[in-house]
Design an enzyme around this catalytic site. Structure first.
Site, PDB file in Angstrom:
ATOM      1  N   SER A   1      37.465  49.489  40.299  1.00  0.00           N
ATOM      2  CA  SER A   1      36.423  49.855  39.464  1.00  0.00           C
ATOM      3  C   SER A   1      36.123  49.564  37.988  1.00  0.00           C
ATOM      4  O   SER A   1      35.360  49.609  37.366  1.00  0.00           O
ATOM      5  CB  SER A   1      36.497  51.273  39.471  1.00  0.00           C
ATOM      6  OG  SER A   1      37.725  51.775  38.639  1.00  0.00           O
TER       7      SER A   1
ATOM      8  N   LYS B   1      35.987  50.579  28.896  1.00  0.00           N
ATOM      9  CA  LYS B   1      35.481  51.141  30.148  1.00  0.00           C
ATOM     10  C   LYS B   1      34.464  52.383  30.384  1.00  0.00           C
ATOM     11  O   LYS B   1      35.021  53.478  29.654  1.00  0.00           O
ATOM     12  CB  LYS B   1      36.854  51.337  31.431  1.00  0.00           C
ATOM     13  CG  LYS B   1      36.354  51.590  32.652  1.00  0.00           C
ATOM     14  CD  LYS B   1      37.544  51.570  33.614  1.00  0.00           C
ATOM     15  CE  LYS B   1      37.283  51.830  34.989  1.00  0.00           C
ATOM     16  NZ  LYS B   1      38.480  51.675  36.119  1.00  0.00           N
TER      17      LYS B   1
ATOM     18  N   SER C   1      42.071  49.472  40.928  1.00  0.00           N
ATOM     19  CA  SER C   1      40.828  49.359  40.089  1.00  0.00           C
ATOM     20  C   SER C   1      41.322  48.631  38.670  1.00  0.00           C
ATOM     21  O   SER C   1      40.304  47.970  38.026  1.00  0.00           O
ATOM     22  CB  SER C   1      40.498  50.537  39.518  1.00  0.00           C
ATOM     23  OG  SER C   1      39.886  51.228  40.587  1.00  0.00           O
TER      24      SER C   1
END
Length: 473
Positions: free
Chosen positions: A156, A81, A180
């Site tokens: 996210s 990520k 997220s």
């Protein structure tokens, strides 16, 4: 053969490489080829380090040939990520301010994955500073949903979820403050676990005592999520809230003797009126309750009392945004997207009395959840209140006619659970009539992370929703 490699579970790929039936070079190359063929459609992997990855794969094959012990993630390709700092790989946080940022060291979650044999192939897309549950930013653009490339992949950890669904890599790391890890899992028909705070320690972390944001695993099924948890969980002296249990407990099989028979299950469509979901979401999830009944569970519609959750979460989130990004705001607020600026400004309006009230509510929520889980073993509810929405929108502005005034409003089904500190898992829960994925959220008592994985595993074995992969030919 390449397509076959990129659709296999991570644990099966690891086994094949461990036994020598497949090499790390073959595995990494297959995924790099898949990225080249498919990623332009979804924009999930935004920084690629193919040459480095192939060199690491060759070194992994050589180590195995020498007879050295094979670590649990040996040869598995991973794109991290883009808010997780990765040594010598551009890490932008989705912000133009950090567009050329190249960290000198791995943060702890990346360090643990690489130490367990994972091979870094790149980074996955995020919203700017991971703010919001739709993945777009001015550096890389928008990540699209593999099931419908006009729709959002969530956020996210949207790049991670879309990459998993599209077969770009078999496991992924993510983080979760308001949903997220779970919302993108719901949107992309994969698995995302928000662990108990401290279960996956974070370092470095400027607010090391905070329990609001956690890091955790994503995968295409619960067993692969548990495999990754076995590596990233466990104590570390650099985290002041790290739990002492070793990560190895997650390596044990998730199949339980007797299955789920007798499990006390609570189902709530709305947490007692705390949020509204689209009809298509609830229509997709209601048959899931019958699945739990068929598995021998005692199912009852019931909700914990989460009054104060909204106030506590939004107050503490705003304070954290002000603490984390206030200096960037002062250096030039026009460089931040409006929703980030708004959250910082909200944080700067808070008083000590506001924070004290939020912490009292936070504590009260913990005790009400503790008592609720004396009656029930798990709680089921929608992961996301909407199905994947138009990717051209920043966020849904209404749900069945009810206005959503901020970028947070439509995430209550996730962030109301975040503030409790309970572990929460999103598993594939069905599809809308238009073929869009819907996630089922499974919540357990404080620190019962293995329980939610075990329940999710039994459910996915009974339904096989996660086996329905997108068509990106």
């Amino acid at each position: 053969m390449h397509d076959e490699i990129t659709t296999r579970p991570a644990r099966e790929l690891a086994r094949l490489m461990r036994t020598g039936e497949l090499s790390a070079r073959e595995t990494v190359q297959a995924h790099l080829d898949r990225i080249a063929a498919v990623n332009p459609r979804v924009n999930a992997v935004v920084t690629l380090c193919a040459e480095r990855a192939m060199a690491e794969a060759a070194a992994a094959d050589e180590r195995q040939a020498s007879g050295a012990p094979t670590p649990p993630l040996h040869g598995l390709p991973v794109a991290h990520k883009d808010v997780h700092e990765t040594a010598q790989v551009r890490t932008t946080f989705g912000s133009p301010i950090f567009a050329e940022n190249v960290p000198e060291r791995d943060e702890l979650i990346v360090e643990r994955m690489r130490g367990a044999g994972a091979i870094t192939i790149g980074k996955t897309n995020v919203p700017e500073f991971a703010a919001g549950s739709h993945t777009f930013n001015p550096v890389f653009g928008t990540t699209l949903n593999p099931y419908d490339t006009t729709r959002s992949a969530g956020g996210s950890s949207g790049g991670a979820a879309a990459a998993l669904a599209a077969g770009l890599h078999p496991i992924a790391d993510g983080s979760d403050m308001g949903g997220s890890l779970r919302n993108p899992a719901s949107f992309c028909n994969v698995v995302g676990l928000r662990p108990s705070p401290g279960r996956v320690p974070a370092h470095p972390a400027a607010l090391g005592f905070s329990t609001l944001s956690v890091q955790g695993p994503m995968a295409r099924d619960t067993a692969d999520a548990a495999l990754l948890m076995s590596v990233i969980a466990g104590p570390d002296p650099r985290s002041p809230i790290a739990l002492g249990d070793p990560g190895a407990v997650f390596a044990e099989p998730l199949d339980a003797e007797g299955g789920l028979r007798g499990l006390r299950v609570a189902w709530t469509p709305d947490l007692g009126g705390a949020f509204r979901s689209e009809r298509a979401v609830l229509d997709a999830l209601r048959p899931d309750i019958e699945v739990f009944t068929a598995l021998g569970c005692e199912v009852e519609e019931a909700s914990p009392d989460l009054s104060g959750a909204d106030d506590a979460f939004r107050t503490l989130r705003a304070w954290q945004f002000a603490a984390a990004y206030g200096e960037l705001y002062d250096a030039g607020s026009d460089r931040l997207k409006p929703s980030v600026r708004w959250n910082i400004e909200q944080g700067r309006l808070l008083s000590g009395a506001d924070l004290a009230r939020a912490e009292r509510l936070h504590t009260e929520l913990h005790h009400r959840m503790r008592l609720f889980f004396e009656r029930f073993d798990v709680l089921l509810l929608p992961t996301a209140q909407v199905a994947p929405f138009d990717a051209a929108l920043e966020y849904p502005d209404s749900i069945d006619g009810q206005p959503q005034e901020t970028y947070l409003d439509w995430m209550r089904s996730a962030y109301s659970i975040s503030i409790t500190g309970c572990p929460a898992l999103s598993v594939p829960g069905g599809f809308t009539p238009g073929g869009l994925p819907v996630g089922l959220q499974i919540v357990g008592p404080h620190r019962a992370d293995r329980r939610v994985l075990r329940v999710g595993h039994a459910f996915e074995q009974a339904t096989r929703f996660g086996a329905r992969r997108p068509d990106l030919a």
